[in-house]
Design a protein around this motif. Structure first.
Motif, mmCIF file in Angstrom:
data_model
loop_
_atom_site.group_PDB
_atom_site.id
_atom_site.type_symbol
_atom_site.label_atom_id
_atom_site.label_comp_id
_atom_site.label_asym_id
_atom_site.label_seq_id
_atom_site.Cartn_x
_atom_site.Cartn_y
_atom_site.Cartn_z
ATOM 1 N N LYS A 62 6.369 -3.969 25.887
ATOM 2 C CA LYS A 62 5.992 -4.074 24.295
ATOM 3 C C LYS A 62 5.863 -2.687 23.715
ATOM 4 N N VAL A 63 6.762 -1.524 23.913
ATOM 5 C CA VAL A 63 6.066 -0.033 23.236
ATOM 6 C C VAL A 63 5.366 0.490 21.995
ATOM 7 N N THR A 64 4.794 0.806 21.409
ATOM 8 C CA THR A 64 4.510 1.572 20.024
ATOM 9 C C THR A 64 5.499 3.266 20.485
ATOM 10 N N GLU A 75 16.231 4.582 31.455
ATOM 11 C CA GLU A 75 15.561 5.497 30.404
ATOM 12 C C GLU A 75 16.282 5.171 28.673
ATOM 13 N N ILE A 76 15.147 4.828 28.343
ATOM 14 C CA ILE A 76 15.871 4.404 26.566
ATOM 15 C C ILE A 76 15.076 5.491 25.885
ATOM 16 N N MET A 77 15.993 5.975 25.219
ATOM 17 C CA MET A 77 15.716 7.426 24.365
ATOM 18 C C MET A 77 15.800 7.392 23.266
ATOM 19 N N ILE A 105 12.664 0.361 9.342
ATOM 20 C CA ILE A 105 12.197 -0.449 10.300
ATOM 21 C C ILE A 105 11.397 -0.649 11.414
ATOM 22 N N SER A 106 10.376 -1.375 10.654
ATOM 23 C CA SER A 106 8.996 -1.255 11.576
ATOM 24 C C SER A 106 8.629 -1.850 13.582
ATOM 25 N N VAL A 107 9.548 -2.762 13.530
ATOM 26 C CA VAL A 107 10.020 -3.235 14.631
ATOM 27 C C VAL A 107 11.292 -3.215 15.094
ATOM 28 N N TYR A 108 11.365 -2.930 16.719
ATOM 29 C CA TYR A 108 13.090 -3.030 16.368
ATOM 30 C C TYR A 108 13.060 -3.307 17.844
ATOM 31 N N ASP A 109 13.755 -4.946 18.516
ATOM 32 C CA ASP A 109 13.982 -5.698 19.373
ATOM 33 C C ASP A 109 15.626 -5.565 20.337
ATOM 34 N N LEU A 110 15.075 -5.075 21.472
ATOM 35 C CA LEU A 110 16.120 -4.711 22.380
ATOM 36 C C LEU A 110 16.760 -5.346 23.177
ATOM 37 N N CYS A 165 15.783 -8.993 30.046
ATOM 38 C CA CYS A 165 14.435 -7.878 29.453
ATOM 39 C C CYS A 165 14.742 -7.815 28.561
ATOM 40 N N GLN A 166 13.450 -7.988 27.282
ATOM 41 C CA GLN A 166 13.455 -7.664 25.816
ATOM 42 C C GLN A 166 12.371 -6.582 26.717
ATOM 43 N N VAL A 167 12.509 -5.745 25.186
ATOM 44 C CA VAL A 167 12.383 -4.638 24.920
ATOM 45 C C VAL A 167 11.918 -4.623 23.209
ATOM 46 N N ILE A 168 10.405 -4.543 22.973
ATOM 47 C CA ILE A 168 9.785 -4.604 21.563
ATOM 48 C C ILE A 168 9.648 -3.672 20.833
ATOM 49 N N ILE A 169 9.960 -2.330 20.393
ATOM 50 C CA ILE A 169 9.470 -1.290 19.803
ATOM 51 C C ILE A 169 9.071 -1.321 18.299
#
Length: 781
Positions: free
Chosen positions: A231-233, A284-286, A296-301, A317-321
């Motif tokens: 989980k990333v902000t 690295e996710i850029m 969009i307030s939430v991104y699910d990658l 894995c799941q990255v929630i931004i």
């Protein structure tokens, strides 16, 4: 039971009344509803009659959205107009609603409606897992037929493999060995399996084969992430190239089997892949595109890490931004309806415009406060629903003071730093007939010379009206209710010019006082009036007139007569006034003898003694009477004088005694006249003192004296500042020195010119002084 129903009905009515008072209705409809689907009876729920929808210009708006709904103005029913996809409209948000505004005019009102879009199960699950690895085998053969040839297989139980065969009624199906779990060559390099085939005959026959499976050294360890969910902000509007997170997966293998490549799975939407990029080597996710919290307030990658072995293995894995909102949107101000111009007699609370404000930000960044600029305007903002306001009249309007208002609606959010926006409005004020025509002063004084030509323009009245259009169109006329003046004066209805219809004669008419009214063309019309005082100015158009005929009653003079002896007095009268009526007396050039005449008194006296030589003859005195007008007018009077001796005088006395009169009666009469004159002087002096005291008490009071059709006003000099008089004399010869009563006329013109209070006492003193002067002049004459 009846009481319970009554209470329930009351609750429903209270709820409906509360909904109407809040100005909001709430409906719901499932997504994917067809066109024409019934939503609600909007006219009935809003308390509007169906017949008034069209006359009151019923209209509905949905801000920033498609026309999903429509209202049938014939029956007032709200229905679905176009297809609604909840997932497309609201994505994953739990609350999904369409906000509508309903506006009607006459009077202007706004209603707010929310239509909830309910979700339906219109999307099937999508699986992403792949079946396990299969190893096909050639099955056993059986020379029998039918059920005797149908084979079933059984693998001796083990932890890694199972046998898989789909059976049928007539034919054997393909045979396969399925791997239950990954093999580990380091633990068991060889696996020996026993596969038994059994037919369907009676008795059963079996066959067995030995399977030897050699495990090769291969890529048997998939990459592994240290956690399954990250989980990333991230702040919105993050710059391109901003590092979001660096992923790290490990692989226990060595060599090429340990090398890992990172990528998005096929489940990541393409628009997400345009916004973010992942480095396949470093993980690295850029940031690669625009990050907008409002979109969009939430991104699910979903991320996959795959090694580079011959048989690649992968880990997931799941990255929630979570995007953090930044105050990057200024408020928006829009006017949904404007009812102008506004009548200046609009009552307080009249709705002028409907204003809505919005801010795409959230939280405190989206909280907006509104105000009007500049301050002190006769309007205010009244909140109706959330970010909806009504511009209403808060103070009484006056178009004559301000004809239109330029105002701005200022909106500011609560973000740090705050952002603001404004919307301008021009509110014109329409005129009503609330101002009567007014004149510059309450009255006017006009001086007109007598003997004017008929139809002469003598004055112009002008009234002003601050209203506009027909409310300021003024017409004039003379108020004839109190006094008919049509034969003397007329006024032009449009220009206000006052005309004298016939020549004016000062000797007949000295003052015309009337009212001119001004009326506008408004509905209802309003009127104003002004008083006009027309003073007729005297001209020297009347010659002096001598009273009596002196030739019919000759004067008998008894000799001897000394110098300065008064023998008689000429009485003349001039119909004019002022200097035009001020008379002077002169002896005509043809007159000779020992005579002279008083220049202003008209008294005839001797300038020397009369001798005996002049006894036997009669003499005629020609007296010239002139006024002081321009041009000067004059007349003549003839006075016959007979001179007698003392003996003739005795005969005259004897004749008088026969008639019963005393010889000294003339002298006695003169004495009586003197006594009367002295009493009159004393009385007049007392009256003058009383009159002066009255003037001091009520100097502003007016006494009307009627002069023909008009009225003259007698006032003191402190009110008018100037005075004039006419002294009319009528001297008739009577006896030796007889004198008829004299007449003195005083006329003071009153142009109604206001004077300051500071000069009041001085003017009063001047007024009294002038009256005393006239009084003594009267005594003298």
């Amino acid at each position: 039971m009846g009481s319970l129903d009554s209470q329930l009905l009351q609750l429903l009515l209270l709820h409906a009344a509360w909904m109407m008072g809040s100005g909001q209705l709430h409906y719901s409809v499932p997504e994917e509803s067809q066109h024409g689907t019934f939503v609600g009876r909007i006219a009935q729920d809003l308390g509007l009659e169906v017949e008034e929808l069209v006359p009151r210009m019923f209209r509905m708006m949905s801000k920033g959205q498609e026309d999903y709904f429509e209202v049938n103005v014939q029956n007032g029913i709200l229905f679905v107009n176009s297809r609604i996809d909840r997932e497309e409209l609201c994505a994953k948000n739990l609350e999904c609603a369409v906000h509508l505004e309903v506006i009607v005019d006459k009077p202007l009102r706004v209603f707010h409606i929310e239509v909830e879009i309910r979700d339906i199960n219109d999307n099937a699950p999508i699986f992403s897992a792949t079946p396990g690895t299969r190893f096909p085998l050639e099955g056993a053969s059986d020379a029998d037929i039918g059920t005797n040839a149908l084979l079933t297989y059984k693998l001796r139980p083990n932890d890694y493999f199972i046998v898989e065969q789909k059976t049928g009624d007539q034919h054997n199906k393909p045979l396969a060995i399925v791997l239950k779990k990954p093999l580990d060559r380091e633990e068991a390099p060889v696996h020996r399996l026993s596969l038994t085939a059994t037919d369907g005959g009676k008795p059963e026959l079996t066959g067995t084969v030995q399977l030897v499976i050699n495990v090769l050294d291969a890529n048997d360890n998939p990459p592994v992430f240290n956690q399954s969910v990250y989980k990333v902000t991230l702040l919105e509007n993050a710059a391109t190239g901003t590092l979001v997170i660096k992923l790290n997966a490990t692989d226990l293998d060595e060599g090429i089997n340990k090398e890992i490549s990172y990528s998005f799975t096929n489940h990541v939407p393409l628009n997400f892949q345009k916004i973010f990029t992942i480095n396949s080597n470093t993980g690295e996710i850029m940031v690669n595109g625009k990050i907008d919290f409002e979109d969009i307030s939430v991104y699910d990658l979903q991320i996959v890490a795959e090694n580079k072995g011959n048989l690649p293995l992968s880990g997931h894995c799941q990255v929630i931004i979570e995007v953090l909102d930044v105050n990057d949107n200024a408020p928006e101000v829009s006017v949904s309806s404007l009812s102008v111009p506004v009548p200046e007699d609009s009552p307080l609370g009249t709705v002028v415009a409907l204003i809505s404000v919005s801010d795409r930000d959230s939280g405190t960044n989206g909280q907006v406060s509104c105000s009007l600029w500049p301050p002190g305007l006769p309007f205010k903002l009244a909140s109706t629903f959330k970010n909806y306001y009504s511009l209403v009249v808060s103070e009484l309007l006056d178009r004559e003071q301000v004809a239109e208002y330029k105002l701005m609606v200022m909106a500011q959010d609560q973000g740090v730093p705050p952002l603001s926006a404004s919307g301008s409005l021009l509110v014109p004020i329409s005129d009503i007939n609330d101002n009567a025509p007014t004149f510059a002063q309450p009255s006017y004084t006009v001086f007109v010379k007598e003997n004017n030509p008929p139809g002469a323009h003598i004055f112009t009245v002008s009234a002003s009206d601050p209203d506009v259009a027909e409310n300021s169109l003024i017409s004039y006329w003379i108020d004839e209710k109190l006094w008919p003046l049509t034969s003397y004066i007329s006024v032009h209805s449009e220009s206000g010019k006052v005309y004298a219809l016939q020549p004016l004669d000062y000797e007949e008419l000295k003052l015309l006082e009337f009212q001119v009214r001004a009326k506008d063309a408004g509905l209802p019309s309003l009127c104003g009036n002004v008083t006009i005082q027309v003073f007729v100015v005297d001209e020297n158009d009347n010659a002096p007139a001598v009273s009596g005929t002196t030739e019919e009653n000759p004067i008998l003079l008894v000799l001897p007569m000394g110098s300065g002896h008064t023998v008689g007095k000429i009485h003349a009268l001039d119909a004019d006034s002022g200097y035009n009526a001020w008379l002077r007396y002169e002896l005509h050039e043809v007159t000779s003898g020992p005579w002279r005449v008083g220049l202003y008194s008209g008294e005839i006296s001797t300038i020397r003694a009369v001798d005996e030589a002049e006894v036997s003859r009669s003499q005629s005195l020609l007296v010239l009477v002139k006024d002081h007008g321009k041009p000067q007018l004059s007349t003549t009077a003839t006075l016959s004088v007979s001179l007698v001796t003392s003996a003739q005088a005795i005969k005259t006395d004897t004749r008088l005694s026969r008639t019963g009169e005393s010889p000294n009666s003339l002298v006695d009469n003169v004495n009586v006249y003197l006594i009367i004159a002295i009493c009159s002087v004393s009385s007049l002096f007392l009256l003058a003192v009383i009159f002066y005291v009255a003037l001091r008490c009520r100097c502003q009071a007016k006494e009307a004296m009627v002069y023909g059709p008009g009225t003259a006003t007698l006032v003191c000099a402190s009110e008018v500042g100037s005075w004039s008089y006419s002294n009319r004399h009528s001297h008739i010869l009577a006896g030796v020195s007889g004198e008829a009563g004299a007449k003195s006329d005083l006329m003071v013109f009153s142009p109604n010119i206001p004077t300051s209070a500071d000069n009041g006492k001085q003017q009063d003193l001047l007024c009294a002084t002038k009256y005393f002067y006239l009084f003594f002049e009267y005594v003298y004459t």
